[in-house]
Design a protein around this motif. Sequence first.
Motif, mmCIF file in Angstrom:
data_model
loop_
_atom_site.group_PDB
_atom_site.id
_atom_site.type_symbol
_atom_site.label_atom_id
_atom_site.label_comp_id
_atom_site.label_asym_id
_atom_site.label_seq_id
_atom_site.Cartn_x
_atom_site.Cartn_y
_atom_site.Cartn_z
ATOM 1 N N SER A 111 4.924 -6.281 -3.750
ATOM 2 C CA SER A 111 5.953 -6.903 -2.691
ATOM 3 C C SER A 111 6.280 -6.300 -1.405
ATOM 4 C CB SER A 111 7.104 -7.360 -3.515
ATOM 5 O OG SER A 111 6.807 -8.519 -4.652
ATOM 6 N N GLU A 112 6.621 -4.989 -1.795
ATOM 7 C CA GLU A 112 6.898 -3.941 -0.516
ATOM 8 C C GLU A 112 5.804 -3.911 0.401
ATOM 9 O OE1 GLU A 112 10.109 -0.604 -2.164
ATOM 10 O OE2 GLU A 112 7.807 -0.443 -3.099
ATOM 11 N N VAL A 113 4.321 -3.790 -0.024
ATOM 12 C CA VAL A 113 3.294 -3.684 0.907
ATOM 13 C C VAL A 113 3.116 -4.873 1.846
ATOM 14 C CG1 VAL A 113 0.773 -3.599 1.017
ATOM 15 C CG2 VAL A 113 2.068 -1.894 -0.610
ATOM 16 N N GLU A 114 3.368 -6.134 0.832
ATOM 17 C CA GLU A 114 3.443 -7.382 1.541
ATOM 18 C C GLU A 114 4.316 -7.483 2.604
ATOM 19 O OE1 GLU A 114 1.855 -11.010 2.743
ATOM 20 O OE2 GLU A 114 1.039 -9.555 1.436
ATOM 21 N N PHE A 115 5.751 -7.028 2.188
ATOM 22 C CA PHE A 115 6.620 -7.298 3.190
ATOM 23 C C PHE A 115 6.479 -6.349 4.304
ATOM 24 C CE2 PHE A 115 11.016 -5.961 4.879
ATOM 25 C CZ PHE A 115 11.561 -6.929 4.886
ATOM 26 N N LEU A 116 5.715 -5.433 4.315
ATOM 27 C CA LEU A 116 5.572 -4.327 5.292
ATOM 28 C C LEU A 116 4.503 -5.009 6.153
ATOM 29 C CD1 LEU A 116 5.427 -0.796 3.696
ATOM 30 C CD2 LEU A 116 6.677 -1.391 5.887
ATOM 31 N N ARG A 117 3.562 -5.740 5.522
ATOM 32 C CA ARG A 117 2.460 -6.413 6.381
ATOM 33 C C ARG A 117 3.028 -7.377 7.292
ATOM 34 N NH1 ARG A 117 -0.720 -7.294 2.495
ATOM 35 N NH2 ARG A 117 -2.007 -5.515 3.017
ATOM 36 N N GLN A 118 4.136 -8.005 6.849
ATOM 37 C CA GLN A 118 4.762 -9.278 7.389
ATOM 38 C C GLN A 118 5.582 -8.427 8.575
ATOM 39 O OE1 GLN A 118 6.544 -12.368 4.979
ATOM 40 N NE2 GLN A 118 4.365 -13.084 4.770
ATOM 41 N N ALA A 119 6.307 -7.645 8.243
ATOM 42 C CA ALA A 119 7.301 -6.942 9.154
ATOM 43 C C ALA A 119 6.353 -6.446 10.450
ATOM 44 C CB ALA A 119 7.939 -5.542 8.587
ATOM 45 N N ARG A 120 5.197 -5.742 9.999
ATOM 46 C CA ARG A 120 4.425 -5.283 11.126
ATOM 47 C C ARG A 120 3.855 -6.437 11.989
ATOM 48 N NH1 ARG A 120 0.630 -0.890 11.520
ATOM 49 N NH2 ARG A 120 0.024 -0.796 13.733
#
Length: 596
Positions: free
Chosen positions: A183-192
Amino acid sequence: MTEPATATAPATALVDLGIKACTAYGREDLAARLGRLQAGLADPAVHIVVAGEFKQGKSSLINALLGTAVCPVDDDVATAVPTFVRHGAEKTATVVHEGNPPRREQVDFADLRRHVVEGHEGARASRVDVTVPRKILSGGLVMVDTPGVGGLGSAHAAAGLAAISLADAVLFVTDAAQELTRSEVEFLRQARELCSTVVCVLTKIDFYPAWRRIRDLNAGHLRMVGEIPLLPVSSPLRARAVRANNQALNVESGFPDLVKFVQERVGGGAAARRTKDAAAEVLAVCDQLRGQFTAERDTLADPANAQRIVDDLNTAKRRVEELKTAAARWSVTLNDGTADLTADVDFDLRDRIRKITTEADDAIDEVDPADMWPEMEEWLRARISYDLLGNYTYLRRRATELSEQVAEHFQEASGEAIGMLKVYNPTPIVEERDVEHRIELAKMTAGKQVMVALKSAYGGALMFTMLGSLMGVALGPIGIGIGVVMGHRGLKDEKKRQLERRRAQGKNAMRRYCDEISFVTGKDSRDTVRRVQRQLRDHYTQLADELNRSTATALAAATDTAKRSQADRQKRLKDLEAELTRLGQLRDRALKLGAA
């Protein structure tokens, strides 16, 4: 930290000179264009959003970075309301409630915790604005402490990504207890995708001895997302270093690298972007002013070719006037692109809602709504919030692409045509509407179950007893057994009927709720697309008006040269050379600043 006001001082001085030049040459329209740019340079706010899962040390990180206790820190409860921390002469706290206009309530700074953390009773605030007299904030830096992500599909995640869409930088916080989750990695991908400047901060390295191993694992995960820096820090060590003024302890805390990131990548990067934008605008204005003077100079310097120059200017004027018509290529692109954008965004929204409805139906078929309805309501709100955010993000990306296409056809840089389109936080839309389930959530009581069983048993026993009597057979105790079996079966059938009824009511409730959200969000999306269309239309219409005025002025000046005497021509020619020299100097200064 480099003061943004100081960093953009050369750009401000350049824009001031540009405004003076426009005013001197009677081009109030160009002066107004630079005036809007000047207002942006005067407001150097740089937003840094601090995001991450619950209890990862976000609030402690902000406190340690600022060197003072601002954001409440608690071991048992988490931040529930976004907190904006900016510079002020003294410590203040203002609670902002939803409304049009928003309602602002000044509260005691010492009472800030009661309004920020979970469990606060009373009307929920939309955000809290805090000011503190800290030097690191004095240049316009704004720190935003957000609620925990709470999982990929949570409403908090949607709110956090919505805030990130307007940020200059993101500090994503994760502690050293474990490696980054999916979930954190996916959140980072969208944040980027929403913000180009993102850094991952690994906290609590003083508490977990194996933090270096976690750091290496996280570095591998981040490489899959993109080039995201990873900075290990310890907020307690930083706090102790600040209190004791201990430089060695401060270095051990890891915060010097974080401060450097804030100074160079965030503050300096935002100032550099504003400076380049200012240089580009002044350069465009100089080119328009030079164009009208160059045509007149060329006519005076070469009277034999005066008619050719006038003919060229007439051709340019017709071409510019065509830019203002509805048949202009950029206008056609804008209208067609807007229609396509509206249809595609609406289809994307309907597709997302349809998938949610299917998942909800499948989930209801597996459970009894009487047992799980509160949890299902929470899931539905969170899932819709997350998918609405995805729809808004899709709209933002497509609108940016449309702006670039229109700019290309207009042969002008898009610049600040639509600015950074906001990605709306869908949580308020979702939360202000109730899921009107109309489900009979109360199961049969024990007494009612007994009555249903007795009714079925009595009816069954009576039926078989009467049938035996007609046949001349006395059933006796067998009739009682038959009644018990019939009673059990009747009770089971009634329970099944009520369960199916509750499931049907639950599915209808979720569909009504999804339809309501789709209706409201669809209207908001269409309004947003129309707003983008108007902004692009007005921007390029204004550019066309400016170009039209420049060509008209140049044409009038070139035409009037034939009426001048030889002495007047020579005097005017000297004046024009002097004006072009001054504009050339201003243009060279803009080129140098833009290339710096």
